[in-house]
Motif scaffolding. Structure first.
Motif, PDB file in Angstrom:
ATOM      1  N   GLY A 147      13.878  -8.769  11.991  1.00 38.47           N
ATOM      2  CA  GLY A 147      14.179  -7.833  10.376  1.00 38.47           C
ATOM      3  C   GLY A 147      12.874  -7.570   9.559  1.00 38.47           C
ATOM      4  N   LYS A 148      11.735  -7.773   9.693  1.00 42.52           N
ATOM      5  CA  LYS A 148      10.765  -7.233   9.553  1.00 42.52           C
ATOM      6  C   LYS A 148       9.403  -6.577   9.996  1.00 42.52           C
ATOM      7  N   SER A 149       9.294  -5.859   8.551  1.00 48.41           N
ATOM      8  CA  SER A 149       7.828  -4.636   9.146  1.00 48.41           C
ATOM      9  C   SER A 149       6.422  -4.961   9.004  1.00 48.41           C
ATOM     10  N   LEU A 150       6.163  -4.220   9.685  1.00 47.80           N
ATOM     11  CA  LEU A 150       4.404  -4.544   8.912  1.00 47.80           C
ATOM     12  C   LEU A 150       4.374  -2.682   8.672  1.00 47.80           C
ATOM     13  N   ILE A 151       3.750  -2.376   7.489  1.00 43.83           N
ATOM     14  CA  ILE A 151       3.627  -1.495   7.203  1.00 43.83           C
ATOM     15  C   ILE A 151       2.310  -1.505   6.365  1.00 43.83           C
ATOM     16  N   ALA A 152       1.539  -0.317   6.476  1.00 44.01           N
ATOM     17  CA  ALA A 152      -0.255  -0.285   5.875  1.00 44.01           C
ATOM     18  C   ALA A 152       0.285   1.366   5.205  1.00 44.01           C
ATOM     19  N   VAL A 153      -0.499   1.744   3.875  1.00 42.86           N
ATOM     20  CA  VAL A 153      -0.711   2.452   3.228  1.00 42.86           C
ATOM     21  C   VAL A 153      -1.848   2.887   2.896  1.00 42.86           C
ATOM     22  N   VAL A 154      -2.571   3.663   3.030  1.00 41.01           N
ATOM     23  CA  VAL A 154      -3.983   3.831   1.964  1.00 41.01           C
ATOM     24  C   VAL A 154      -4.263   4.412   0.834  1.00 41.01           C
ATOM     25  N   VAL A 155      -4.196   3.677   0.089  1.00 46.31           N
ATOM     26  CA  VAL A 155      -3.870   4.187  -1.786  1.00 46.31           C
ATOM     27  C   VAL A 155      -5.403   5.045  -2.033  1.00 46.31           C
ATOM     28  N   THR A 156      -6.176   6.084  -3.133  1.00 40.83           N
ATOM     29  CA  THR A 156      -6.774   6.640  -2.785  1.00 40.83           C
ATOM     30  C   THR A 156      -6.846   6.849  -4.777  1.00 40.83           C
ATOM     31  N   TYR A 157      -7.638   6.270  -5.271  1.00 37.94           N
ATOM     32  CA  TYR A 157      -7.885   6.574  -7.153  1.00 37.94           C
ATOM     33  C   TYR A 157      -9.162   7.648  -6.684  1.00 37.94           C
ATOM     34  N   PRO A 158      -9.095   9.144  -7.803  1.00 38.20           N
ATOM     35  CA  PRO A 158      -9.369   9.545  -8.262  1.00 38.20           C
ATOM     36  C   PRO A 158     -10.728   8.960  -9.035  1.00 38.20           C
ATOM     37  N   PRO A 159     -11.870   9.744  -9.651  1.00 39.09           N
ATOM     38  CA  PRO A 159     -12.773   8.752 -10.465  1.00 39.09           C
ATOM     39  C   PRO A 159     -11.604   9.485 -12.298  1.00 39.09           C
ATOM     40  N   GLY A 160     -11.316   7.979 -12.152  1.00 41.44           N
ATOM     41  CA  GLY A 160     -10.143   7.641 -13.804  1.00 41.44           C
ATOM     42  C   GLY A 160      -8.620   8.231 -13.243  1.00 41.44           C
ATOM     43  N   GLY A 161      -8.519   7.633 -12.154  1.00 41.41           N
ATOM     44  CA  GLY A 161      -7.136   7.523 -11.308  1.00 41.41           C
ATOM     45  C   GLY A 161      -6.324   6.297 -11.448  1.00 41.41           C
ATOM     46  N   ARG A 162      -4.848   6.576 -10.854  1.00 38.35           N
ATOM     47  CA  ARG A 162      -4.524   5.081 -11.654  1.00 38.35           C
ATOM     48  C   ARG A 162      -3.318   5.494 -11.341  1.00 38.35           C
ATOM     49  N   SER A 163      -2.313   4.048 -10.918  1.00 39.72           N
ATOM     50  CA  SER A 163      -1.169   4.134 -10.767  1.00 39.72           C
ATOM     51  C   SER A 163      -0.489   4.293 -12.129  1.00 39.72           C
ATOM     52  N   PRO A 164       1.031   4.316 -12.299  1.00 37.67           N
ATOM     53  CA  PRO A 164       1.934   4.027 -13.732  1.00 37.67           C
ATOM     54  C   PRO A 164       2.455   2.435 -13.149  1.00 37.67           C
ATOM     55  N   PRO A 165       2.716   1.795 -13.683  1.00 37.74           N
ATOM     56  CA  PRO A 165       2.930   0.340 -13.384  1.00 37.74           C
ATOM     57  C   PRO A 165       3.795   0.721 -12.782  1.00 37.74           C
ATOM     58  N   HIS A 172      -6.592  10.215 -16.252  1.00 36.30           N
ATOM     59  CA  HIS A 172      -5.739   9.782 -15.234  1.00 36.30           C
ATOM     60  C   HIS A 172      -4.836  10.523 -14.894  1.00 36.30           C
ATOM     61  N   GLU A 173      -5.577  10.857 -13.692  1.00 39.94           N
ATOM     62  CA  GLU A 173      -5.179  11.188 -12.317  1.00 39.94           C
ATOM     63  C   GLU A 173      -4.385  10.434 -12.012  1.00 39.94           C
ATOM     64  N   ARG A 174      -3.334  10.698 -11.040  1.00 37.02           N
ATOM     65  CA  ARG A 174      -2.531   9.545  -9.805  1.00 37.02           C
ATOM     66  C   ARG A 174      -3.634   9.257  -8.958  1.00 37.02           C
ATOM     67  N   GLU A 175      -2.759   8.693  -8.176  1.00 35.13           N
ATOM     68  CA  GLU A 175      -3.534   8.280  -7.244  1.00 35.13           C
ATOM     69  C   GLU A 175      -2.685   8.786  -6.016  1.00 35.13           C
ATOM     70  N   THR A 176      -3.012   9.059  -4.580  1.00 35.12           N
ATOM     71  CA  THR A 176      -2.179   9.332  -3.626  1.00 35.12           C
ATOM     72  C   THR A 176      -2.754   8.369  -2.585  1.00 35.12           C
ATOM     73  N   VAL A 177      -0.999   8.773  -1.578  1.00 30.55           N
ATOM     74  CA  VAL A 177      -0.985   6.895  -0.707  1.00 30.55           C
ATOM     75  C   VAL A 177      -0.305   7.700   0.255  1.00 30.55           C
ATOM     76  N   GLU A 178      -1.332   7.602   1.378  1.00 26.60           N
ATOM     77  CA  GLU A 178      -1.567   8.027   2.950  1.00 26.60           C
ATOM     78  C   GLU A 178      -0.946   6.722   4.057  1.00 26.60           C
ATOM     79  N   PRO A 179       0.150   6.896   3.957  1.00 24.79           N
ATOM     80  CA  PRO A 179       0.449   5.845   5.473  1.00 24.79           C
ATOM     81  C   PRO A 179      -0.393   6.277   6.562  1.00 24.79           C
ATOM     82  N   ALA A 180      -0.609   4.220   6.626  1.00 23.52           N
ATOM     83  CA  ALA A 180      -1.677   3.986   8.210  1.00 23.52           C
ATOM     84  C   ALA A 180      -0.824   4.281   9.059  1.00 23.52           C
ATOM     85  N   PHE A 181       0.505   3.144   8.747  1.00 21.95           N
ATOM     86  CA  PHE A 181       0.323   2.303  10.237  1.00 21.95           C
ATOM     87  C   PHE A 181       2.407   1.927   9.915  1.00 21.95           C
TER      88      PHE A 181
END
Length: 150
Positions: free
Chosen positions: A50-68, A32-41
């Protein structure tokens, strides 16, 4: 059988039981490890004030997850799985596994109930692209009580 032999066998059995019970659980460092989130753009959209475009890379280790969680109220999100397989459940839709090369989206205000690695042995990652009001932060807000849950 001597009492010394019985003690040696009992100790060996106890050690074997401890080792066996330890091996039945999740591998250390993977449960149940947590994800890591890295800004990309991040960039303001010049043709949509008034709008932005934002990109992130979310990486999950084996068995990893984000909370709801929920995302910024204005955020429309496009997610593209880069590696592995990601299980996702948004709103009342059933959970679905997306594999590398597949994509999904989230409407503004959607509730992301499940976001996790579908594998217990291989890492997974996705690129999440947000179209969001420039001042609408934070991008992700865990459900109440979910932030402390592994």
């Amino acid at each position: 059988m001597t009492s010394k032999t019985r003690r040696i066998l009992a100790n060996a059995a106890a050690v074997a039981a401890v080792l066996a019970s330890a091996s039945l659980g999740s591998p250390p460092g993977h449960a149940h490890e947590r994800e890591t989130v890295e800004p990309a753009f991040e960039h303001a959209l010049p043709n949509v004030p008034g709008k932005s475009l934002i990109a992130v890379v979310v990486t999950y280790p084996p068995g990893g997850r984000s909370p709801p969680h929920r995302h910024a109220r204005s955020a429309f999100i496009y997610a593209h799985v880069l590696t592995g397989a990601v299980r996702s459940r948004v709103g009342d839709e059933p959970a679905r596994v997306y594999r590398a090369g597949e994509s999904f989206f989230e409407e503004p205000g959607a509730h992301h109930r499940v976001s996790e690695n579908a594998s217990d042995s291989e890492a997974a990652s996705l690129l999440a692209v947000f179209i969001v009001d420039a001042q609408d932060k934070p991008l992700t807000v865990p459900d109440p009580g979910a932030a402390t849950t592994p």
